[in-house]
Every structure is written in C-alpha cells, then in structure tokens.
Design a protein around this motif. Structure first.
Motif, PDB file in Angstrom:
ATOM      1  N   ASP A 114       0.807  -1.218   0.000  1.00  0.00           N
ATOM      2  CA  ASP A 114       0.000   0.000   0.000  1.00  0.00           C
ATOM      3  C   ASP A 114       0.843   1.272   0.000  1.00  0.00           C
ATOM      4  O   ASP A 114       0.411   2.306  -0.512  1.00  0.00           O
ATOM      5  CB  ASP A 114      -0.915   0.026   1.237  1.00  0.00           C
ATOM      6  N   LEU A 146       4.177   1.567  10.602  1.00  0.00           N
ATOM      7  CA  LEU A 146       3.364   0.901   9.589  1.00  0.00           C
ATOM      8  C   LEU A 146       3.216  -0.586   9.900  1.00  0.00           C
ATOM      9  O   LEU A 146       2.130  -1.162   9.717  1.00  0.00           O
ATOM     10  CB  LEU A 146       3.983   1.085   8.198  1.00  0.00           C
ATOM     11  N   LYS A 181      -0.233  -2.674  10.638  1.00  0.00           N
ATOM     12  CA  LYS A 181      -0.476  -3.776   9.701  1.00  0.00           C
ATOM     13  C   LYS A 181      -0.698  -3.258   8.280  1.00  0.00           C
ATOM     14  O   LYS A 181      -1.590  -3.721   7.554  1.00  0.00           O
ATOM     15  CB  LYS A 181      -1.672  -4.615  10.173  1.00  0.00           C
ATOM     16  N   ILE A 182       0.137  -2.298   7.902  1.00  0.00           N
ATOM     17  CA  ILE A 182       0.087  -1.714   6.557  1.00  0.00           C
ATOM     18  C   ILE A 182       1.345  -2.129   5.803  1.00  0.00           C
ATOM     19  O   ILE A 182       2.467  -1.937   6.290  1.00  0.00           O
ATOM     20  CB  ILE A 182      -0.008  -0.177   6.623  1.00  0.00           C
ATOM     21  N   SER A 183       1.183  -2.681   4.620  1.00  0.00           N
ATOM     22  CA  SER A 183       2.320  -3.171   3.834  1.00  0.00           C
ATOM     23  C   SER A 183       3.044  -2.021   3.147  1.00  0.00           C
ATOM     24  O   SER A 183       2.438  -1.006   2.794  1.00  0.00           O
ATOM     25  CB  SER A 183       1.845  -4.181   2.790  1.00  0.00           C
ATOM     26  N   TYR A 184       4.358  -2.188   2.934  1.00  0.00           N
ATOM     27  CA  TYR A 184       5.147  -1.109   2.340  1.00  0.00           C
ATOM     28  C   TYR A 184       6.419  -1.648   1.690  1.00  0.00           C
ATOM     29  O   TYR A 184       6.868  -2.769   1.960  1.00  0.00           O
ATOM     30  CB  TYR A 184       5.529  -0.083   3.405  1.00  0.00           C
ATOM     31  N   GLY A 231      -2.091   5.735   7.585  1.00  0.00           N
ATOM     32  CA  GLY A 231      -3.155   4.890   8.116  1.00  0.00           C
ATOM     33  C   GLY A 231      -4.505   5.577   8.060  1.00  0.00           C
ATOM     34  O   GLY A 231      -5.522   4.955   7.715  1.00  0.00           O
ATOM     35  N   LEU A 243      -5.772   5.533   4.432  1.00  0.00           N
ATOM     36  CA  LEU A 243      -6.227   4.202   4.040  1.00  0.00           C
ATOM     37  C   LEU A 243      -7.485   3.788   4.791  1.00  0.00           C
ATOM     38  O   LEU A 243      -8.301   3.013   4.281  1.00  0.00           O
ATOM     39  CB  LEU A 243      -5.119   3.177   4.281  1.00  0.00           C
ATOM     40  N   SER A 244      -7.671   4.336   5.988  1.00  0.00           N
ATOM     41  CA  SER A 244      -8.805   3.922   6.830  1.00  0.00           C
ATOM     42  C   SER A 244     -10.136   4.491   6.369  1.00  0.00           C
ATOM     43  O   SER A 244     -11.185   4.122   6.910  1.00  0.00           O
ATOM     44  CB  SER A 244      -8.564   4.344   8.285  1.00  0.00           C
ATOM     45  N   ASP A 303     -11.482   1.420   5.391  1.00  0.00           N
ATOM     46  CA  ASP A 303     -10.982   0.225   6.079  1.00  0.00           C
ATOM     47  C   ASP A 303     -11.281   0.350   7.575  1.00  0.00           C
ATOM     48  O   ASP A 303     -10.568   1.033   8.306  1.00  0.00           O
ATOM     49  CB  ASP A 303      -9.481   0.060   5.847  1.00  0.00           C
ATOM     50  N   ILE A 319      -8.433  -0.549  10.241  1.00  0.00           N
ATOM     51  CA  ILE A 319      -7.430   0.466  10.561  1.00  0.00           C
ATOM     52  C   ILE A 319      -8.052   1.548  11.444  1.00  0.00           C
ATOM     53  O   ILE A 319      -7.407   2.069  12.357  1.00  0.00           O
ATOM     54  CB  ILE A 319      -6.835   1.085   9.278  1.00  0.00           C
TER      55      ILE A 319
END
Length: 340
Positions: free
Chosen positions: A197, A218, A222-225, A316, A319-320, A323, A326
C-alpha cells in the motif's frame, strides 16, 4: 446529500483562502461542507461538528486558520479521519500558522500544505479519496493535465517582450519540442512487494533513522510497504525506474534532508498522495519550508520535522477511509488505549 469533505474556518476572514478550496471541489464535482468554528473561542462547536461530521460520513477534514493556527489540531483530536491543514498569512508571513499546523505531536498528524494554498488543500483531499474512488482519481488526473497545460502556454508570454534586444524568441519553440520518454534502467524487483500500500522513498542514508520510525509504525498498523534509499538528483534514472516499479502504491512517503528534492520529484511522477517528512541535516538545518510550500496543483502532505511516526499514522488515516480495521486501531491509539 452527505458531503465527503468538511472545510472548517477559524474565522470568517479566512474565506478568501477557503474559496480556493471550494473552487477545486466545484471543478471536481465533490460535495463538501463549509463551517466556521474557532478552536479558541468556540471549542465545543469544533468538537461537535467534527464528531457529528465523522459519524455522518465525512471522509476528510480541512482546517483553515491563521495566527496560532490550532484549529487543524483541534479537529484531529476528535476524528480518526485525515485532517489537512491550510495555514493562513495573517502575521509573520504565515510562518506562525504554518508551524502551528505542521509540528504536531504523535499520534495526531496534520497533512499540512503551503501558506494560503487552499487549492492544494482541496487537491490533496481529492487525492486521499481517490485511493478509494476511481472516478475521483480520473478527475484528479485530468486536473493535473490542466496545470501542466498552463505551464506550456505560459511560454507564449515570451513574445510580449518587445524591448529585449538579445532575447532570441525563435530558439527551441516549446510547442515543437518532442518530449522523449524517460530512459529507465533495470531494477531488481525480487524484494519489491507489488501489492504494498505504501512506498517509502529515502533521499539519504543519514535519513534512515526517520524512515525506521515510519516502517515500525506501519508494521504495527499492519500496513504493507516497500522502502528504498535513492536520490532523484544523484541517481535520477534509478529514482524514476524504482518509482515505476512501485507505481501501484496507494501512498508515497518521501523522507529527505537538504533541499527536500525527494517529495518534489515524487509529485511529478505520481497522481497518488505524497506525504513529506522533512529532516534535519548534519548542520542542524531543517527543510520543512522546501517540503511544504509547493506550487498549485502538486501538494505535499507535510508532517513535522523528523516525525516519521506521524507520517505513518497519516498514511493509516488515509487508508482507513474505507478500512474499518485500521480505524479501530487508530481510534484506540488516539484514545491512548494502545501504544504503538
């Protein structure tokens, strides 16, 4: 109709800056709300419009204020949604308001844009929502094309200089210049997560201390990078090639000291939101101003100096918007129920 954005002014005297935001939303056909509430004079009103707005479905808040511009921070206290701060020039050329917006404590980031840049605040809000709405994204892309066209058309003003004896007007007519595609180089993609993300771009190895704060936060959200150290000035082809490899990222985080060229290069290569983390260099100089004061059309969501954790929290929040998992983590974080 439920608006997607709420613009909150600290004072009616800030209306001219707010109109810049409104004009962008009208152009992009994004419904918005406009309220006037002071963080200092009507704090309870701020609290209620933010809480009730969040519950009603507001996706992004924009706080516009001058002087001791605490309004965006006050908004952030009552919502897990992303908050954009637009500092207004009332005194000291707006530097007081800028510092008040950008230098926020963890975990309450304000995505700060340049002084009086209500237009960039609105474009940034649209970019946040465009992550989750392809129709808005296409409108943002088309708007960026208009800004690009204006630059090309500005060259016509050269013909108006009649009294410049040594100005060669017919040399390299811009309209006839062929723009070649970038010469990309091969990048080892074996360690790149194509579905991540977030892409973290670090300008210098000395800035990795701040980048580590981003990555750790991150991870806990639990956010991918993906993360890469590459400079657009010293390694231009490598920089552009790497950005091409991670072009599916929803958010880009640029971390840099010195002239802060990382974020400036990123906004030219992606329509996705760019978060800027200005750092101090070995001489103690910081580069907040060269990160935040971007021209119209290419905003950088700037957080505080060396504040990598707030950059991750802001990612976050963006993205939330769609979601709930998050949102739950962010709400607990802001309520001090968990400590990341």
């Amino acid at each position: 109709m439920i608006p997607k954005v709420m613009i909150v002014l600290g004072s009616g005297s800030d209306m001219a800056v707010a109109e810049k935001s409104m004009n962008i939303f009208e152009k992009l056909e994004i419904p918005y709300s406009l309220k006037i509430a002071s963080a200092h004079r009507t704090p309870n009103l701020v609290r209620e419009i933010v809480r009730q707005g969040t519950d009603a479905g507001i996706e992004v808040f924009i706080g516009i204020a001058g002087l001791a511009a605490h309004l965006p921070g006050a908004i952030a206290a009552y919502t897990p949604r992303p908050v954009i701060g637009v500092p207004v020039d009332v005194k000291t050329n707006g530097i007081d308001a800028l510092e008040s917006c950008v230098q926020m404590p963890y975990p309450s980031p304000i995505a700060t844009v340049g002084i009086d840049r209500g237009d960039n605040g609105a474009i940034l809000a649209a970019q946040f929502m465009a992550i989750h709405d392809e129709e808005i994204r296409q409108k943002v892309i088309n708007l960026r094309k208009e800004y690009k066209k204006k630059v090309f058309e500005s060259n016509k003003a050269v013909d108006e200089f009649e009294d410049k004896k040594y100005l060669v007007k017919d040399f390299m007519n811009v309209d006839n210049i062929k723009i070649e595609k970038d010469e990309l180089i091969d990048i080892d993609s074996s360690l790149i997560n194509k579905d991540a993300d977030v892409a973290i771009i670090v300008g210098r190895h000395s800035d990795l201390i701040t980048a580590k704060k981003v990555s750790v936060t991150l991870d806990r959200l639990k956010i991918s990078y993906n993360m890469k150290v590459v400079c657009p000035i010293r390694s231009n082809s490598k920089f552009k090639s790497y950005i091409k490899e991670v072009e599916n990222s929803k958010i880009f985080i640029g971390i840099s000291s010195n002239s802060s060229q990382v974020t400036g290069a990123l906004v030219g290569l992606t329509d996705r939101p760019v978060i800027g983390v200005p750092c101090e260099n070995e001489n103690g100089n910081d580069y907040m101003l060269t990160t935040v004061n971007m021209p119209p059309g290419v905003p950088v969501a700037t957080v505080g100096i060396n504040n990598g954790r707030n950059a991750a929290v802001l990612a976050g929040e963006i993205l939330s918007i769609k979601d709930t998992n998050i949102i739950e983590i962010l709400t607990k974080l802001k309520d001090k129920k968990i400590n990341l």
